[in-house]
Design a protein around this motif. Structure first.
Motif, PDB file in Angstrom:
ATOM      1  N   ILE A  12       0.839  -1.200   0.000  1.00 27.67           N
ATOM      2  CA  ILE A  12       0.000   0.000   0.000  1.00 27.67           C
ATOM      3  C   ILE A  12       0.873   1.249   0.000  1.00 27.67           C
ATOM      4  N   GLY A  13       1.941   1.223   0.783  1.00 27.69           N
ATOM      5  CA  GLY A  13       2.862   2.363   0.797  1.00 27.69           C
ATOM      6  C   GLY A  13       3.496   2.610  -0.554  1.00 27.69           C
ATOM      7  N   ALA A  14       3.732   1.551  -1.309  1.00 33.29           N
ATOM      8  CA  ALA A  14       4.306   1.694  -2.646  1.00 33.29           C
ATOM      9  C   ALA A  14       3.283   2.263  -3.629  1.00 33.29           C
ATOM     10  N   ARG A  84      10.545   6.041   3.915  1.00 34.92           N
ATOM     11  CA  ARG A  84       9.967   4.955   3.132  1.00 34.92           C
ATOM     12  C   ARG A  84      10.311   3.585   3.695  1.00 34.92           C
ATOM     13  N   CYS A  85      10.579   3.488   4.983  1.00 35.16           N
ATOM     14  CA  CYS A  85      11.001   2.216   5.577  1.00 35.16           C
ATOM     15  C   CYS A  85      10.274   1.967   6.893  1.00 35.16           C
ATOM     16  N   SER A  97      12.960  -5.535   7.610  1.00 35.81           N
ATOM     17  CA  SER A  97      12.704  -4.189   7.098  1.00 35.81           C
ATOM     18  C   SER A  97      11.856  -4.273   5.841  1.00 35.81           C
ATOM     19  N   GLY A  98      10.986  -3.308   5.707  1.00 40.72           N
ATOM     20  CA  GLY A  98      10.176  -3.183   4.501  1.00 40.72           C
ATOM     21  C   GLY A  98      10.367  -1.793   3.943  1.00 40.72           C
ATOM     22  N   THR A  99      10.723  -1.696   2.679  1.00 44.96           N
ATOM     23  CA  THR A  99      10.935  -0.401   2.041  1.00 44.96           C
ATOM     24  C   THR A  99      10.145  -0.337   0.747  1.00 44.96           C
ATOM     25  N   PHE A 100       9.826   0.885   0.349  1.00 40.97           N
ATOM     26  CA  PHE A 100       9.201   1.087  -0.945  1.00 40.97           C
ATOM     27  C   PHE A 100       9.780   2.344  -1.563  1.00 40.97           C
ATOM     28  N   TRP A 108       8.766  -2.246  -4.218  1.00 40.25           N
ATOM     29  CA  TRP A 108       8.900  -2.482  -2.782  1.00 40.25           C
ATOM     30  C   TRP A 108       9.808  -3.680  -2.545  1.00 40.25           C
ATOM     31  N   ARG A 109      10.289  -3.782  -1.288  1.00 44.25           N
ATOM     32  CA  ARG A 109      11.217  -4.859  -0.919  1.00 44.25           C
ATOM     33  C   ARG A 109      11.069  -5.159   0.565  1.00 44.25           C
ATOM     34  N   ILE A 110      11.039  -6.442   0.903  1.00 48.67           N
ATOM     35  CA  ILE A 110      11.012  -6.886   2.295  1.00 48.67           C
ATOM     36  C   ILE A 110      12.182  -7.837   2.484  1.00 48.67           C
TER      37      ILE A 110
END
Length: 126
Positions: A12-14, A84-85, A97-100, A108-110
């Motif tokens: 959703i953040g992405a 963004r993390c 960690s989750g980033t977008f 995005w990446r987890i």
């Protein structure tokens, strides 16, 4: 009640930058019915997401925000975030960690963090 999925919130953040672009198109082309409709729909989606983000920020500051681990589905406490993390601490997997990315949207990446704080020793994209 199960905590929400960490993977879902990162996705959703992405999506949020794409919604802002749709709203911007509505401002740039105000006479077009398509851009007005697109802007309206994006606003209708973005406003509740912003409210949820505010609630989640308050819960995070009170140390009461939990997610499901994307690897083992255990209840995991959110331990921090910024920009963004977002980081969660799973009792079995450790820190995740989750980033977008803002640009390009929907990226995005987890990944699992290592003890040295680097990019995932067992880090896998989910």
């Amino acid at each position: 009640m199960k905590p929400p999925s960490f993977k879902l919130w990162i996705k959703i953040g992405a999506l949020v930058p794409l919604l802002f672009i749709c709203i911007f198109v509505g401002f740039v082309f105000p006479d077009s019915t398509v851009s007005k409709g697109l802007s309206f729909v994006a606003s209708a989606i973005l406003i509740p997401l912003c409210l949820m983000g505010g609630i989640m920020g308050v819960l995070l500051s009170m140390n009461r925000l939990f997610f499901r681990c994307p690897f083992c589905s255990a209840k995991s406490r959110a331990i921090g975030g910024g920009g963004r993390c977002l980081w969660i601490e799973c009792p079995t997997c450790g820190v995740i960690s989750g980033t977008f990315s803002r640009f390009p949207p929907l990226t995005w990446r987890i990944e699992k963090e290592t003890d040295q704080g680097g990019d995932g020793e067992a880090g896998e994209d989910v």
